[in-house]
Design a protein around this motif. Structure first.
Motif, PDB file in Angstrom:
ATOM      1  N   LEU A  20       0.840  -1.204   0.000  1.00  0.00           N
ATOM      2  CA  LEU A  20       0.000   0.000   0.000  1.00  0.00           C
ATOM      3  C   LEU A  20       0.874   1.253   0.000  1.00  0.00           C
ATOM      4  CD1 LEU A  20      -2.964   1.148   0.300  1.00  0.00           C
ATOM      5  CD2 LEU A  20      -2.455   1.273   2.755  1.00  0.00           C
ATOM      6  N   TYR A  21       1.888   1.279   0.874  1.00  0.00           N
ATOM      7  CA  TYR A  21       2.799   2.421   0.916  1.00  0.00           C
ATOM      8  C   TYR A  21       3.544   2.569  -0.403  1.00  0.00           C
ATOM      9  CZ  TYR A  21       2.638   4.065   5.795  1.00  0.00           C
ATOM     10  OH  TYR A  21       2.264   4.645   6.980  1.00  0.00           O
ATOM     11  N   ARG A  22       4.065   1.466  -0.933  1.00  0.00           N
ATOM     12  CA  ARG A  22       4.811   1.544  -2.191  1.00  0.00           C
ATOM     13  C   ARG A  22       3.942   2.115  -3.311  1.00  0.00           C
ATOM     14  NH1 ARG A  22       7.695  -4.479  -1.857  1.00  0.00           N
ATOM     15  NH2 ARG A  22       9.571  -3.821  -0.718  1.00  0.00           N
ATOM     16  N   THR A  23       2.712   1.648  -3.378  1.00  0.00           N
ATOM     17  CA  THR A  23       1.823   2.115  -4.437  1.00  0.00           C
ATOM     18  C   THR A  23       1.443   3.577  -4.243  1.00  0.00           C
ATOM     19  OG1 THR A  23       0.934  -0.115  -4.679  1.00  0.00           O
ATOM     20  CG2 THR A  23      -0.356   1.678  -5.617  1.00  0.00           C
ATOM     21  N   ALA A  24       1.141   3.950  -3.008  1.00  0.00           N
ATOM     22  CA  ALA A  24       0.736   5.332  -2.744  1.00  0.00           C
ATOM     23  C   ALA A  24       1.873   6.305  -3.037  1.00  0.00           C
ATOM     24  CB  ALA A  24       0.267   5.475  -1.304  1.00  0.00           C
ATOM     25  N   SER A  73      -7.364   1.864   1.046  1.00  0.00           N
ATOM     26  CA  SER A  73      -6.730   1.159   2.151  1.00  0.00           C
ATOM     27  C   SER A  73      -7.493  -0.085   2.564  1.00  0.00           C
ATOM     28  CB  SER A  73      -6.595   2.103   3.354  1.00  0.00           C
ATOM     29  OG  SER A  73      -7.875   2.454   3.878  1.00  0.00           O
ATOM     30  N   ALA A  74      -8.735  -0.230   2.069  1.00  0.00           N
ATOM     31  CA  ALA A  74      -9.578  -1.401   2.343  1.00  0.00           C
ATOM     32  C   ALA A  74     -10.511  -1.570   1.156  1.00  0.00           C
ATOM     33  CB  ALA A  74     -10.364  -1.205   3.644  1.00  0.00           C
ATOM     34  N   PRO A  75     -11.077  -2.762   0.955  1.00  0.00           N
ATOM     35  CA  PRO A  75     -11.930  -2.984  -0.226  1.00  0.00           C
ATOM     36  C   PRO A  75     -13.130  -2.042  -0.273  1.00  0.00           C
ATOM     37  CG  PRO A  75     -11.292  -5.073   0.753  1.00  0.00           C
ATOM     38  CD  PRO A  75     -10.852  -4.006   1.723  1.00  0.00           C
ATOM     39  N   VAL A  76     -13.236  -1.337  -1.395  1.00  0.00           N
ATOM     40  CA  VAL A  76     -14.333  -0.382  -1.628  1.00  0.00           C
ATOM     41  C   VAL A  76     -15.314  -0.999  -2.616  1.00  0.00           C
ATOM     42  CG1 VAL A  76     -14.911   1.872  -2.626  1.00  0.00           C
ATOM     43  CG2 VAL A  76     -12.890   1.630  -1.154  1.00  0.00           C
ATOM     44  N   VAL A  77     -16.607  -0.900  -2.331  1.00  0.00           N
ATOM     45  CA  VAL A  77     -17.633  -1.313  -3.284  1.00  0.00           C
ATOM     46  C   VAL A  77     -17.886  -0.135  -4.208  1.00  0.00           C
ATOM     47  CG1 VAL A  77     -19.976  -2.155  -3.615  1.00  0.00           C
ATOM     48  CG2 VAL A  77     -18.647  -2.936  -1.640  1.00  0.00           C
ATOM     49  N   ASP A  78     -17.426  -0.258  -5.444  1.00  0.00           N
ATOM     50  CA  ASP A  78     -17.378   0.853  -6.387  1.00  0.00           C
ATOM     51  C   ASP A  78     -18.496   0.710  -7.406  1.00  0.00           C
ATOM     52  OD1 ASP A  78     -16.672   2.930  -8.010  1.00  0.00           O
ATOM     53  OD2 ASP A  78     -14.765   2.075  -8.680  1.00  0.00           O
TER      54      ASP A  78
END
Length: 557
Positions: free
Chosen positions: A473-477, A535-540
């Motif tokens: 997550l940090y690497r991607t952000a 940061s957590a699964p989002v229902v998009d």
């Protein structure tokens, strides 16, 4: 129509993997930099003695490159009796054998530069070690003599001088004064130490102190360092006459109100002189203030155009997990720094405070980690510079169950100042393997503080390649932050009250919306844009999205 939740930490297919230029752009590199704090004794141990060292840092630089940061800040590695983790310096121009030697420091600086990383080192100008040659000479000298002019020596109060010169308290607890003993064994003068007795405060009214620190800064600048983090940048100047505070619970007032020993206006003349010195070197060498100030406006004084470049935003660090409070801190912080044309410098954890993965939810490690991941995305979306404390990219919690016999924080042994439990955020970080020391040092070797059995799953090796891990997550952000140059701009919008449900903070940046749900429940909101990262699964969905509890997401607009 809704879609399956998007996995947190996964790089979107339309964004190439992170690439790193040879070095950040020279001009104003510090305004938008991500800087990684290395607590040297807990980062990597190259020789198996259980203590991290400079060679270990050099060997682990590829981790910082892959993480995507711009620079690293090294905590003190100078010659020191280690009464306060190296913040009691006996020789500012030498490396303590515990951490290597001067050649190791030069090798580390050179290796970092070859990888496009800048190097910031600590400087400790408020106090020295009691083993510093200056203080030894002061103890051997006479009252009123030139050797004592470099420190704050005073006669005691009371008919026999048995009371401290004033009511100042040490940050670590107890009186901020210790009485000396004369050569004939009789009680002598008192000396000031706002921290441990082994850390006597320098008197910056003495010209020799100014001259010495100018020379120290030049020594390290000539060796190639890119800047200095200035320890206790708010503390070098004391109010004239050293007046009483008036009550004894002074540690609680630090950062809440001005005190006669902190945040005095006279410190700014020192910082202006240091800025002129830094500007005399090529490559934009920077000064970073560790300054506790009672308001964003007072903190902004440290980063005026002719003073230091950055100042840690401790009000953001201390902000509770509450959307309204966070909005207020972000708004006031940005307004204060904008008034002097400086960036805001965001930070969530460091070597002196409880790690935010624990601080945000002390009774629930799972909730604390969710909130820590979300807070990291919020921080990385804000305009300005960012500091990442080693291990936070792994989601490390505070180690709260260290046995008393292994603790080394001097405040722990004094009892009524700082909480005395800083060791819990200083435990050596895990790199690989299933057993301690988890690659911190040679297999089966010691570590100066014990590591929890549960840390195997949190190591760099265990998290690498796992799209749901905190490390990825940090690497991607950080990669997205680098690849979206508009995020370097100072523009920010905070939607009007009512635009989002209470408990949801939205931050609008050029080309991006960051949504933070601080509630313990899922929230449905209008779809802000195209989902980039969460940061957590989002229902998009096409029209609305459901934000998970304690989560943060970035949306392209």
């Amino acid at each position: 129509m809704t879609q399956e939740p998007t996995a947190p930490g996964r790089t979107p297919a339309d964004i190439p993997p992170a690439t790193r230029p040879a070095a950040p752009a020279a001009r104003d590199w510090w305004r938008h930099a991500v800087i990684y704090q290395v607590y040297v004794r807990s980062f990597a141990d190259s020789d198996g003695d259980g203590v991290g060292d400079l060679r270990g840092v050099r060997e682990r630089l590829p981790h910082l490159v892959r993480l995507g940061v711009d620079a690293l800040w090294l905590t003190p590695f100078y010659t020191s009796p280690q009464a306060d983790g190296g913040y009691d310096v006996a020789d500012y121009r030498a490396v303590d054998p515990l951490f290597g030697d001067l050649a190791d420091a030069q090798d580390l600086i050179g290796a970092a530069h070859e990888l496009g990383l800048r190097v910031i080192v600590d400087v400790v100008p408020n106090h020295t070690s009691d083993r510093h040659p200056w203080f030894r000479a002061a103890l051997a000298g006479r009252p009123g003599g030139p050797e004592r002019a470099r420190y704050h020596f005073r006669p005691g109060r009371g008919p026999d001088g048995s009371l401290p010169p004033n009511d100042w308290q040490s940050v670590f607890g107890g009186p901020a004064w210790t009485r000396t003993t004369n050569p004939d064994g009789t009680p002598g003068e008192w000396y000031l130490h706002l921290f441990a007795p082994e850390q006597p405060d320098l008197d910056w009214d003495c010209p020799e102190v100014h001259q010495e620190f100018d020379a120290v800064l030049r020594f390290w600048l000539d060796l190639g360092v890119d800047g200095f983090r200035i320890d206790v940048a708010h503390g070098m100047v004391k109010a004239p006459g050293l007046p009483d505070v008036g009550h004894l619970e002074q540690a609680r007032l630090i950062g809440a109100q001005r005190l006669p020993f902190f945040d005095q206006d006279g410190v700014h003349a020192i910082h202006r002189a240091w800025r002129r010195l830094l500007d005399s070197y090529p490559g934009e060498r920077i000064g970073v203030a560790e300054a506790w100030a009672p308001s964003p406006e007072r903190l902004a004084l440290y980063v005026r155009p002719d003073e230091l470049h950055q100042a840690f935003n401790f009000q953001f660090l201390r902000c509770p997990w509450d959307a309204a409070r966070m909005r207020q801190v972000i708004d006031s912080s940005l307004a204060a720094t904008a008034s002097v044309g400086a960036p805001t410098t965001w930070v969530l954890s460091n070597h002196d405070v409880v790690r935010h993965a624990t601080r945000y939810a002390e009774d629930s490690p799972e909730q604390g980690l969710r909130r820590a991941r979300a807070a990291a995305l919020l921080m990385l979306a804000l305009p300005g510079s960012v500091y990442v404390y080693q291990g936070e990219e792994l989601g490390l919690p505070e180690v709260t169950d260290l046995p008393d016999e292994v603790r080394q924080d001097p405040a722990f042994f004094r009892g009524d100042g700082q909480d005395g439990f800083r060791d819990g955020c200083r435990v050596p970080i895990p790199w690989s393997g299933t057993e301690a020391p988890y690659g911190f040092g040679p297999a089966g070797g010691p570590s100066w503080l014990p590591q929890p059995d549960s840390w195997a799953k949190l190591s760099v090796a265990a998290q690498t390649g796992d799209p749901d891990s905190t490390l990825e997550l940090y690497r991607t952000a950080i990669a997205l932050r680098r690849r979206l140059p508009e995020l370097a701009e100072p523009e920010i919008g905070l939607p009007e009250d009512g635009a989002y449900p209470p408990g949801v903070l939205a931050v609008v940046r050029p080309g991006l919306v960051c949504t933070l749900n601080t509630l313990g429940t899922e929230v449905e909101v209008a779809r802000p844009g195209r989902l980039l990262l969460a940061s957590a699964p989002v229902v998009d969905g096409e029209v609305t999205v459901r934000l998970p509890a304690d989560s943060c997401a970035w949306w392209a607009i």
